[in-house]
Design a protein around this motif. Sequence first.
Motif, mmCIF file in Angstrom:
data_model
loop_
_atom_site.group_PDB
_atom_site.id
_atom_site.type_symbol
_atom_site.label_atom_id
_atom_site.label_comp_id
_atom_site.label_asym_id
_atom_site.label_seq_id
_atom_site.Cartn_x
_atom_site.Cartn_y
_atom_site.Cartn_z
ATOM 1 N N LEU A 1 -6.842 3.930 0.442
ATOM 2 C CA LEU A 1 -5.820 2.944 0.815
ATOM 3 C C LEU A 1 -5.785 2.730 2.329
ATOM 4 C CD1 LEU A 1 -2.935 3.834 -1.654
ATOM 5 C CD2 LEU A 1 -4.503 1.895 -1.762
ATOM 6 N N THR A 2 -5.996 3.803 3.093
ATOM 7 C CA THR A 2 -6.063 3.665 4.546
ATOM 8 C C THR A 2 -7.267 2.818 4.942
ATOM 9 O OG1 THR A 2 -4.983 5.802 4.876
ATOM 10 C CG2 THR A 2 -6.239 4.920 6.736
ATOM 11 N N TYR B 1 -6.534 -0.809 4.335
ATOM 12 C CA TYR B 1 -5.681 -1.365 5.384
ATOM 13 C C TYR B 1 -6.487 -1.628 6.653
ATOM 14 C CZ TYR B 1 -2.076 -2.254 8.745
ATOM 15 O OH TYR B 1 -1.325 -2.854 9.717
ATOM 16 N N LEU C 1 0.826 -1.207 0.000
ATOM 17 C CA LEU C 1 0.000 0.000 0.000
ATOM 18 C C LEU C 1 0.862 1.259 0.000
ATOM 19 C CD1 LEU C 1 -2.882 -0.977 2.460
ATOM 20 C CD2 LEU C 1 -2.901 -0.996 -0.037
#
Length: 103
Positions: free
Chosen positions: A78-79, A82, A29
């Motif tokens: 992307l956070t 995750y 990522l």
Amino acid sequence: MNDSVYRRIEQSPRFRELVFKRERFAWILSAIMLGLYLAFILLIAFEPQLLGTRISPESTTTWGIPIGVGLIFSAFILTGIYVYRANGEFDDMNQAILDEVQK
């Protein structure tokens, strides 16, 4: 928890697998985000006229605005990816490790 529990966790193959998967995923990522930022900077450096081009002839907004906002949103996305995986797969693996070593 005492030191023996910590040692058993560190020696667990499942723990090593968890650490490997989590680190690999985080690096992937991070590389994606770095690639997006690098692409944006290279676009600014080598094709600045593209970012300064208006979206439509009557618009005051240029292509640089949605591309920049998209870059910022990609960091949030992307956070979120995750966090979703961390709260699912990684937490399940973590709980399995704790259950295993506390027997």
